[in-house]
Design an enzyme around this catalytic site. Structure first.
Site, PDB file in Angstrom:
ATOM      1  CE  LYS A  46      17.330  -0.933  -4.096  1.00  0.00           C
ATOM      2  NZ  LYS A  46      16.218  -0.712  -4.903  1.00  0.00           N
ATOM      3  CE  LYS A  87      13.227  -7.674  -5.769  1.00  0.00           C
ATOM      4  NZ  LYS A  87      14.448  -6.871  -6.509  1.00  0.00           N
TER       5      LYS A  87
END
Length: 294
Positions: free
Chosen positions: A170, A238
């Site tokens: 990811k 993030k």
């Protein structure tokens, strides 16, 4: 059908939970300020805390913003681990740090559960259409158990490797997405500044080697200037922080990633932390003193 606890009913989590209810699963979640009427009408029940959800369910899914949020849900006071039953399947579909994920998996496994990291890509549209790409880190047994549940929410599901491998994939995904969004923004900005019709430029590019889902979806967002979030800039920040922190630990240079992060930070400085990540265009427009389409 399974008794599933779903913790994290945000932009992505809410439609994902809806698909599980539509498939006939029993769903529980943690009480929030107000009852989610549409999901409650389908049978979702609200319980006091993650511990109570774990006690009531055989599968737990978390879909929360960041690593500390997952840690709090799983291991905080009244957390999942306090109500965990032997054999409970814990599937974290958040996007968090790979190293922390390995630690979480170890703690859940030692407590008698089975841990799967299964972050997703595809944005709000993918969640709504049950067409998410899901990247899985798990044991073979964990992947086999999780697959029927993941298939309700996703279209492309790949077992990448052991615990943490899904999160590593990811992070790589978020690097590619960020740089591609930046490339689309720069290309459209160049075309607009040069006086071309950006809608026709995008249409032409979609027929050539530059074609991509990001050019299709986010290019349209940029031209129409629709920056309501499908995926917020602050969440992509993030994810890029995870990439850059990982790169430092690997003694690896990621200059394009660092540049994209600076552009996202410029958006945040303009009050755009909650814009869709296609809003990276606005940072480039500020540097150029030109708005696409003007």
């Amino acid at each position: 059908m399974s008794k599933i606890g779903f913790i994290g009913l945000g932009i992505m989590g809410r439609p994902m939970a809806g698909h599980l209810l539509d498939a006939g699963h029993t769903l529980s979640t943690v009480k929030r300020g107000t009852l989610d009427e549409p999901l409650a009408s389908k049978g979702m029940q609200e319980l006091d805390n993650p511990k109570a959800v774990a006690e009531a369910c055989e599968i737990i899914i978390t879909m929360v913003p960041d690593t500390p949020d997952v840690e709090e849900v799983l291991f905080g006071e009244g957390g999942v681990i306090e109500g965990l039953k032997p054999g409970t399947l814990v599937i974290d579909m958040s996007s968090i740090a790979p190293i922390a994920t390995q630690g979480f998996a170890k703690r859940i496994t030692e407590a008698g559960g089975e841990y799967v990291d299964a972050p997703v890509s595809g944005g709000e549209g993918g969640a709504i259409n049950a067409a998410l790409t899901i990247m899985v880190g798990a044991t073979e047994e964990g992947f086999t158990r999780a697959l029927p549940i993941l298939e309700v929410m996703g279209k492309t599901i790949t077992h990448i490797g052991g615990h943490g491998a899904g999160q590593t994939c990811k992070v790589a995904n978020q690097i590619v997405v960020a740089l591609t969004i930046e490339a689309v923004a720069e290309g459209l900005l160049f075309a607009s500044k040069a006086g071309a019709d950006v809608a026709k430029v995008r249409e032409s590019l979609l027929g050539g080697l530059a074609q991509s889902k990001i050019l299709d979806l986010h290019g349209e967002r940029m031209i129409k200037r629709t920056f309501d979030p499908g995926f917020k800039i602050k969440l992509h920040q993030k994810d890029l922080n995870l990439a850059l922190e990982g790169a430092r630990s690997l003694n690896l240079a990621l200059p394009g990633t660092a540049n994209a992060q600076q552009l996202f930070q410029a958006c945040a400085a303009q009050g755009g932390a909650d814009w869709d990540h296609a809003g990276i265009l606005r940072a480039l427009e500020s540097l150029a003193d030109h708005e696409v389409g003007s």
